[in-house]
Structure formats: structure tokens, C-alpha cells
Design an enzyme around this catalytic site. Sequence first.
Site, PDB file in Angstrom:
ATOM      1  N   GLY A 167      31.274  57.839  37.563  1.00  0.00           N
ATOM      2  CA  GLY A 167      29.835  57.969  37.358  1.00  0.00           C
ATOM      3  C   GLY A 167      29.119  56.639  37.487  1.00  0.00           C
ATOM      4  O   GLY A 167      29.528  55.752  38.241  1.00  0.00           O
ATOM      5  N   SER A 168      28.090  56.443  36.694  1.00  0.00           N
ATOM      6  CA  SER A 168      27.171  55.323  36.894  1.00  0.00           C
ATOM      7  C   SER A 168      27.792  53.953  36.680  1.00  0.00           C
ATOM      8  O   SER A 168      27.244  52.954  37.170  1.00  0.00           O
ATOM      9  CB  SER A 168      25.950  55.485  35.984  1.00  0.00           C
ATOM     10  OG  SER A 168      25.186  56.615  36.386  1.00  0.00           O
ATOM     11  N   VAL A 169      28.916  53.851  35.954  1.00  0.00           N
ATOM     12  CA  VAL A 169      29.530  52.528  35.804  1.00  0.00           C
ATOM     13  C   VAL A 169      29.994  51.990  37.158  1.00  0.00           C
ATOM     14  O   VAL A 169      30.169  50.782  37.330  1.00  0.00           O
ATOM     15  CB  VAL A 169      30.719  52.561  34.815  1.00  0.00           C
ATOM     16  CG1 VAL A 169      30.245  52.864  33.405  1.00  0.00           C
ATOM     17  CG2 VAL A 169      31.783  53.541  35.252  1.00  0.00           C
ATOM     18  N   LYS A 183      28.210  52.094  39.829  1.00  0.00           N
ATOM     19  CA  LYS A 183      27.056  51.581  40.585  1.00  0.00           C
ATOM     20  C   LYS A 183      27.120  50.068  40.739  1.00  0.00           C
ATOM     21  O   LYS A 183      26.491  49.511  41.651  1.00  0.00           O
ATOM     22  CB  LYS A 183      25.755  51.998  39.899  1.00  0.00           C
ATOM     23  CG  LYS A 183      25.482  53.504  39.993  1.00  0.00           C
ATOM     24  CD  LYS A 183      24.263  53.903  39.175  1.00  0.00           C
ATOM     25  CE  LYS A 183      24.037  55.420  39.266  1.00  0.00           C
ATOM     26  NZ  LYS A 183      22.940  55.884  38.389  1.00  0.00           N
TER      27      LYS A 183
END
Length: 607
Positions: A319-321, A323
Site C-alpha cells: 500500500g501507501s508505504v 509510495k
Amino acid sequence: SPRPVGHRPARPPRPARTPVLRELAAPRKRLHTGLVAVLVVLSLVGVRLVQLQGLTPAYADTAEQQRLRKTVLNAPRGEITDRNGQALAMSVQARAVYGEPRTIAKAVCPEGAKVPCDPASIALVLAPVLGVDAGELQAKLSKQTAFVYLARDLSPEVGVKVRELRLPGVGVLSEERRTHPAKDLAASVIGYTDNEGRGLGGIESAWNAVLAGKDGKAVAAVDKMGRVIPTGQQSEVEPVPGRDVQLTIDRDLQYYAQDLLAKEVAATEAQNGSVVVMDVKTGEVLALATAPTFDPDARQGVSSERLGNPAVRDVYEPGSVAKLMTASGALEAGVVSPQEVLTVPSTIDVKGKTFHDSHAHKVERLTFAGVLAQSSNVGTIQVAERLGPQRLHDIVDRFGYGKKVGIGLPGESRGVLPAVPDWSNSSLPTIAIGQGVSGTVLNALSVYQTIANDGVRITPTIVRSVVDTHGTPEVKPHGAATRIVSPEVAAQVRSMLEGVVTAEGTGELAAVPGYRIAGKTGTAQRVVDGRYVGGNYTSSFIGFAPADAPRLVTAVVLQGTGKKGYYGGSTAGPVFQGVMSAALRMMKVPPTGTVAPVPCLVEGCPR
């Protein structure tokens, strides 16, 4: 005168014969003949012995079993300690009671004997001493085998009682029982052993050859009742003790991390959770906690799932980690700068598929630092389109996704990173925001360690030293160092990540008073049986401190959230805050005393 009819004149007497003295055979000839006869007999006996012992080894084996008793002398297993020498796994003295059914079957039982010598009577006498059912013992003692364990993991006192019974075909062995002073502390790291002392998980398995040592053996002649003959053949080869293994784990920090994690897993009703704390500069893992865990001293009924280590075994979409990897690739390629302002709507369409931010909002004018701080999917995808598929793939590959991290624990998974030719129309946007690519908790942690360490990845290590044969600790070298991005790019990303842990970012609850913190929240849908399942998430926060002089990096990952909260900032963030606070204090890392610059996250902010 005429002879009378029918009368035969007498023969004249024969002269006396001279006696013939026959010479006896020569002594040498007799000796040769006798020797040949003896040799023939011995040859026949020798041929028969060769036939029995060489061509028919079963006879020799039977004779050997009847005459000699061979016993394995187990080597003392080495200890597993934390970085300060505190025991995490050790061995204590125990006893095992065994039976020799074949010896018992051949035992001669004199009439009126006081000592029992058949399976039934031996079992009746032995059962109350061992605390084992007499029927179970009788069944074991009646088997057609040479050796069988009757009970193990007994106290030395029980062993003495059994010896005093002097039962035929029953003996006592000295062995060791593995014990864990802190019970479930770091159990997923340490692992466990079987009844034979073999390592079956964690460090116990990975370092089994070092910990186990080399068994010895004892050989003794026994009589027909199975008792050792004091004057008979006896020999003994001493065992070589195993060596101690010292981990990089700090026991106190491990306890604190494990306690906080277990409470959060229970509060959110998550499936499991992991916390890893690592030294940025050395790659040493200072804590690796999982929940739920297990007690290695009481594993009966514990599922194989719980016996494993989810931090190295479970593969998930970060997920967003993730990015951070997209941001690193874009900054390195020069397609964006931290302060470039982007027009960010609430949704974006990519080749027929619509992607959303975590919440609906009006069109915003965010800097790229603001995109990362507010974890905007749309803004990240916009930048990823500038980067392109191949460069996005390459940066994710360099950070280690799709590969094993190499910590040296059994069961480590390598994750998944599809090759560019296998990408679908939605692969670029999904991989950019941390979906469509998968790895372990250690994979995700390694990315942040790399950024914290000026763009140089250090392979994580969990073993600090091994005691050599002379009792001297041999310190193991730190993991290999590999440059992934330039120091300039790493510095830019660190600065951007500080904006996450502010009131304007998604990770405010991860802030540690007195320290500058950099990190990233993550909330990703989980794939179950090949498809995304609503209400089932991976929630995470990964960060490092101090942000301007990184020493420690920590990852907190909760799997299967959604029942009671699932955003990474509100579930994993507080756990990060507690663990990082303790780690900075225990590792004696002082604050830098500097003030973090005010992040510029939106258009028109002060520069």
C-alpha cells in the site's frame, strides 16, 4: 619199504624267520600331516564364520545386540542469548527412560524371582514412577524391537528411582530439555526443537549445526538380564558440546515491542501483526516481534500458522508505504521536484480504470511533498505516469521487491514484482501506490532503512556472534552494503517524509516528543484467494528517527484489520510511537536538538 596207502609224509620244519623291524614314519612327516589336518579344520570353521558374519550379517548383529549395549550420549546444546548475553533459549538436565523389548523377551525369569522380568510385571512396577499408564508401557515393552522410549523429559530424581528398581531391559539416559526463561519472548525468531533436540524453526533450525554439537556414544557388555557387566567390555566417546549463538535482539526492547503489538492486535481484532526495529547504520535487528505468538515450552495444539514468523514469511501488498519508492524514482529521474505544485483531483482514470484518493475532496493544488504527506493516490499516479513503466519497475526492483532480504531466518519469502511485459493496463497506477506488487515486512523496512542511510541498503542481520570451540565469541560482520539511490535523492525523500508526521499529514499519531520523525502510513486492501476482499486491510506505519540524523528504523504492520479501525495512521501509528520512543531511550539515542522546517505542502505556502 612200501608206504602205507593214504599216508602223507611230514613236511620238514621251516627254518625260523628273522623278525623284520618296520621303520616308523619320520616325525617331520607326521607333524606336516597333523598340521594340514588342523588347517583344514580351521579353514572350515573360518569359512563358516565368514558365512555367518559376512554373508549372513543378521547372525553377527544378533550376537552383537545380545552382548553389547550401545548408548548415544547427547551433546549439550548451545544457548541462544540476546545482544547483552541474556538467555533466550537454554538446556537443562533431564532424563529419559527406555526399554529393550528383545532383551526382556530373552530374559530368564527364575521361579519366585523378586524382580519382575516380563512386560506385564515390569509395566506395573514402572507405571507409578513414570506417571504413565501401565497398559501403554506394556504395549511398548512387547514390541518386536531392540529399543523404545518409555518416557522423556523427566527430572533427574525420577531417573534415580528407575535405576534403583534394577529392572531388566530398562535403562535411564541423561538428556537435555530445551527451556525458554522468558517463555514466548521472541519465539518466532528463536524457533523450537523436537524431542531429539533438533531445531525445527527460527534460529534453532537455521543454526542447528552450530547449536547441536556432536553426539558421543557409550558401549557396554551386558548379561542375559540386560544388566551391565562391570568387568566386561566398555568404551565411551565424549560428546562435543554445541556452541552459543548471540542474537542482535535486545531482550527489553523485544518485550516492550511484543507487548504493545499484542495489545493492538487484540484491540483491532487483526489477524496478526509484526514490529521490527533495526539499526540504520549496521542493519542489526534490535527487535522482531509478532502477535499472536506461542510458548516454545508448550506447543501442543498450536497451529503451524502461529509457529511461523509472519514478518519474514507472509507476502502482502504494502500500500501507501511503497509510495516512497515511486517518489525516489521520480526524483532520481528528474521528472518532478519536492516543491512542484500538482493539480490533484479526487479521482483519476487510467486506461478505463478509475482510481480514488482515500476520501473525496475538491481539486487541490499540492506540492509533491504534499502529495506524499497526504498520501494522495491520484497525485502519486500522476507522477508515476511521467516516470513510465520501465523506470518504475527498475526502482522497485532495486529496492529489493521480488527478492529475499537475506536475514538468514528459515521460511523467508521473496515477494512478487511482475516483469514489465506482463503488466496490464492498470499495473503502472496500482504498483505506483503499492498494490500489484508484494513483499514481506522486512522488504518494506529495508526500503526505509535505505533512505535513512543516505541511499545505501544494508542487508539485515539477526546473529551478532557465535562462540568458537575455545569459548571466544566470533563477532559476525554486518550485512552487505549496496547503493540504491543517490545521497541527494535520499535527503529529499527524508525531508518529504517529515511532513507526514505533522498535523497536515496522515501520521500525526506516530510523532515522538522531542525527536524529529520521518515516516509513512499505509492502508492497503488485502488479496484473499486471488481477489481483493472488502473490509480486509493491511495497516502499517514505517519510519525512522531522528529524521535529520537517522539511527533507528521501525516498521509496524497489522494484517487483517477492518473490524475495528484500519487506517495505518490510527492503528499502526500509535504502536510505532510507543516502540520508537522505547527504542531511542534504550539504545541511548539523544535528540538532535534541531527544529524541523515547516513543510510546504500546498500551493502558496511560505518557502
